[in-house]
Design an enzyme around this catalytic site. Sequence first.
Site, mmCIF file in Angstrom:
data_model
loop_
_atom_site.group_PDB
_atom_site.id
_atom_site.type_symbol
_atom_site.label_atom_id
_atom_site.label_comp_id
_atom_site.label_asym_id
_atom_site.label_seq_id
_atom_site.Cartn_x
_atom_site.Cartn_y
_atom_site.Cartn_z
ATOM 1 N N ASP A 6 -12.628 5.660 2.248
ATOM 2 C CA ASP A 6 -11.116 5.658 2.547
ATOM 3 C C ASP A 6 -10.641 7.138 2.596
ATOM 4 O OD1 ASP A 6 -8.393 5.533 2.187
ATOM 5 O OD2 ASP A 6 -8.265 3.977 0.607
ATOM 6 N N GLU A 41 -7.139 0.746 -4.506
ATOM 7 C CA GLU A 41 -7.096 0.788 -3.029
ATOM 8 C C GLU A 41 -8.510 0.126 -2.250
ATOM 9 O OE1 GLU A 41 -5.698 4.384 -2.037
ATOM 10 O OE2 GLU A 41 -3.641 4.066 -2.628
ATOM 11 N N ASP A 67 0.684 -1.096 -0.100
ATOM 12 C CA ASP A 67 0.119 0.143 -0.041
ATOM 13 C C ASP A 67 0.751 1.264 0.197
ATOM 14 O OD1 ASP A 67 -1.730 2.161 0.601
ATOM 15 O OD2 ASP A 67 -2.255 1.459 2.588
ATOM 16 N N LYS A 80 2.798 10.975 -4.164
ATOM 17 C CA LYS A 80 1.855 10.437 -4.662
ATOM 18 C C LYS A 80 1.121 11.216 -5.409
ATOM 19 C CE LYS A 80 -1.413 6.734 -3.424
ATOM 20 N NZ LYS A 80 -2.054 5.961 -2.361
#
Length: 501
Positions: free
Chosen positions: A167, A145, A6, A66
Site C-alpha cells: 500500500d 488499512e 478511508d 494525517k
Amino acid sequence: MRIGIDLGTTYSAVAAVRGGTAEIVDCQDGRLTPSAVFFDDGRPVVGMSAKNMAAVSPEDYVDLVKRRMGMPGPVHIDEKGREYRPEEMSAIILAHLASQAGLSLGGEVREAVITVPAYFGDAARKATRDAAEIAGLRPLRILNEPTAAGIAYGLLRSESGTFMVYDLGGGTFDVTVMRVGGDDLEVIATDGNRALGGFDFDNILITYAALEILATGGPELRDGGQGEARLRAACEDAKRRLSQLDRAMIRVAGPDRLHQVPVTRRRFEEITAGLLARTEDISESVLAQSNLGWTDIDKVLLVGGSSRMPMVADMLQRLTGRRPSMDINPDEAVALGAALLADQIEPEDRPVVVGPGAGGFRDVTSHGMGIAALDDRGVRSNTVVIPRNTPIPCKRLRDFYTTRANQAEVCFELTEGDSEDIDEVEVTVLDMIALPPDLPEQAPLRVGMGFDADATMYIGLFDVTNERFLGEYQLSRPENMTREAKEASRRTLLELEAGRE
Ligand code: AMP
C-alpha cells in the site's frame, strides 16, 4: 446509516454496502475527495474546491494532516488566532464526507468504520477516534488499512491464499502479509513508514524541475508560497501522466513566463529509485517477520494511488515472478473493506464476524507495548509485554516487583517499541500510582496489558500480595484531547457549519 471511510493523507474515499454489495459513494468531488481544507474567511471548505485554493492563498490552506495525527499542537492558526489540532482538522474532513455520503445515500450517516495505517501508534488511533466523535460520528472500529484491503479482496472476490498488501499512498507506506481462506482473514505481519508516499516522489520531481528551471536562467520557484504550490501541482500532474506515458512535460507558470521541463518515465524512475528501494526493503523485512519467502506469496494486492506507478508492479513482478493484482481499484479497496466491516459489526459491539458462517478476521499489533522498569542489574530498561505482530484482541500479564518495603507508589512508564533499550522506544505515558500500605520489598505487582479490536491499548494493575485489583487505568496522554476539549471542538465545528462565527 453506516459507512466505511478511508481517511487518506492526500485523498479520502467513502463506501457503503447497498443491496448486499460494497460500493464507493459519490461525494461532491466524485469517488475521491482531496483530504484538504481551505478556510474561506474563517469557514472551512473541504475537497477539490479547497485544493484549488492552495496556490492562491497558501496561508489559509491545510493538507497532509494525517501525518500529524497523534501529535499535539496546532496544524493551523486562523486569522482570528483560533488554533486547530490535527484531530479537529480531520474532523472537518470526516464531517464533510459523512454529510456528502448522507446526501448520496439519502439519510443521515451516524456511524463509520475508519481506516488508519497499520503502524499508527496508540495516540494516532485515539486521535482518529476523537476526530470521528468531534465530527458527530460514532467510530464503530478503527481498522488497519491493509486489513481493510484484504477484506475487500477476500470477500469481494472470494479468493484464498497468502496475500501481500503493498500500500503506497500519498503520504504513507504499509506492507502486510495475511492469510485469507473462506471467511477468515489472518494478518501475519505488518510494517510501514509513516513518512514515505507519493508526496515524497513529488518532492524529488519538484527538486528536479526547480533545478532545471534555474539552470535555464529561470527563477527559484521553491519559495514556500504560491510559486511552490503551483510547481507542486504541476509535478504531481506530470507524475500521474508518467504512469501512462513514457514522457511528460512539467508546465508551471513563473512570475516571468511559463516554464516547461520535459521528463521521461525512465528519468523519473532513476531519480526516485531510492524511494522505491525503501519499499522493497520494508517488504522483505515483513516477509522475514512472517517466516516466508517471495515464493510463498500467492498474490500481491496493490493499494494506494502511488502503486499505479509502473515501476511498482515491475519491482513486485521481479520479486515474485508474477504480475501483482489490481483488479480492485487501488484507490478504493480500503474504503470498500471498511464498508464491508461496518455492515458486519453487531449493534452491541459483539465480537466481529466477517461474512456468513463462523469466519472472522485477526489483525496483529503493529508495535510492541511494554513497561519501563529496573532490570536485575538495577538498570532502567524496557520490558516488552506484548510484542509486535501479536494477534489482536490480546491480553498479557506480567509481574513487576516493588523495590523497597512500604513503597507508597510506583511510577508507571508505558513504552511503545520493540527494543529493550529504553532510549530506542517511545515512553508514552507517565503516571504515579498509589500502592496500598505495608507491601513488603519485592512484592509482585501484576500488570495486565491488552489491545482491543481497534488496536487501542488498555492497562490494569493487580496487587498480588493482597489479591486486590488496583484498577484499570485510563491512559491520559498529553498528545490526545480531553473530553471537555473534544466537546468544545464539536460545538465550534457545528457553529462553523451553521455559518456562524
Ligand atoms: P492515497 O493516499 O492512496 O489517496 O494516494 C494518493 C497518492 O497517489 C498521491 O500521491 C497521488 O499523487 C498518487 N497517485 C494517484 N494516481 C496516480 C498515478 N496514476 N500515478 C502515480 N501516482 C498516482
